[in-house]
Write an enzyme that holds these catalytic residues in place. Structure first.
Site, short mmCIF file in Angstrom:
data_model
loop_
_atom_site.label_atom_id
_atom_site.label_comp_id
_atom_site.label_asym_id
_atom_site.label_seq_id
_atom_site.Cartn_x
_atom_site.Cartn_y
_atom_site.Cartn_z
CB VAL A 1 -0.93 0.03 1.23
CG1 VAL A 1 -1.82 1.27 1.22
CG2 VAL A 1 -1.77 -1.25 1.30
CG LEU B 1 -6.08 11.18 -1.86
CD1 LEU B 1 -5.06 11.86 -2.76
CD2 LEU B 1 -7.34 10.86 -2.65
N GLY B 2 -5.13 7.72 1.19
CA GLY B 2 -4.76 6.37 1.62
C GLY B 2 -5.99 5.62 2.10
CE LYS B 3 -11.41 6.79 6.97
NZ LYS B 3 -11.80 7.75 8.01
CG ASP C 1 6.16 -1.43 7.92
OD1 ASP C 1 6.68 -2.47 8.33
OD2 ASP C 1 6.28 -1.02 6.76
CE1 TYR D 1 -3.66 -0.29 5.74
CE2 TYR D 1 -1.61 -0.36 6.97
CZ TYR D 1 -2.28 -0.28 5.77
OH TYR D 1 -1.58 -0.18 4.61
#
Lengths: 173, 173
Positions: free
Chosen positions: B110, B121-123, B146, B153
């Site tokens: 990811v 945007l990651g979400k 990580d 997350y």
């Protein structure tokens, strides 16, 4: 039991080197007069009722056979472990792995029939899986271990949360 | 920023329900006069040099392109995130998942370009992945996080070590 003892010597537990030759491990594992052969197979054509019986024996929740079939079909590696006596063979273990065929593999559904546990066969099954995955140049082998088997996998050379990496799960509500 | 704010409202953060329509999310994310469109694609035909550049930007170690290509080919789901301005598009995010096509999927790699981080945007990328996996009836979505992204997350509804389950890794010596 001498064969098994030497076979699963601790020296190679975490090295990924195995003493397997070909697809079969043979050994006398009973203390009775019966001689049996234990062997592994990567054939996916497994009787799903026999697999269900094996999973029932360790108390797993039943899963739709249609989905089990699909999962087997789409796993990167499927290993079954068998006991053969004369002309009859019995499914005594199973494991499978998903993979991107390049970097990562994740091992799922590792099961050994209770009658065959504590004989080193779970370890043999895992070593077989690791060897197969390593032969395919997969270097990152992962799994999600229930608390009671964490130490088993540790002894196989698996590390829990290395460098603080966390295994995480998302389930639907 | 109103669009994004409502888009990523906390109410659906962990529900797996998304407000996506079709393959594209559109929104004005810049505070300049330029209007850009952000969209997702599951097309695997990604320029590997562009992907390498994206991974370089977040400081990942380079990996052999041959293996990256193979991994993309054999992933169950590959999602790329793009910024389009006029006729030019730029790869700004990526994620992929391995799966048995039935029960489990594991999300890997990811990445969101640093220029586009902290904009939700990651979400959005993760929600897109989850929606796609859920549409395929995958119920167990896993990943290895990580330490610095565990809380990210968690906010998406992922649980670390549920019921004591441990993520474990085996690496070759």
């Amino acid at each position: 039991m001498g064969f098994w003892k030497s076979f699963f010597s601790s020296s190679d537990a975490a090295s990924g080197q195995t003493q397997f030759e070909g697809e079969a491990i043979e050994g006398t594992i009973d203390r009775t007069d019966n001689t049996s052969r234990i062997f592994f197979s990567t054939d996916r054509d497994i009787d799903l009722y026999e697999l269900e019986e094996l999973c029932d024996a360790v108390g797993w929740s039943r899963r739709p056979m249609r989905k089990v079939k699909k999962a087997i079909q789409h796993s990167f590696l499927v290993t079954s472990m068998w006991q053969q006596r004369g002309n009859t063979k019995r499914l005594i273990g199973f494991a499978r792995a998903t993979s991107d065929h390049a970097f990562n593999a994740t091992i799922w559904d590792v099961v050994v029939h209770p009658d065959f546990q504590t004989k080193g066969l779970g370890k043999a099954l895992m070593k077989y899986m690791i060897r197969k995955l390593r032969n395919e140049d997969i270097s990152n082998i992962t799994l999600f271990a229930d608390p009671h088997v964490v130490n088993f996998y540790r002894r196989m050379g698996f590390m829990a949360d290395p460098e603080g990496i966390k295994g995480m799960f998302w389930y639907p509500d």
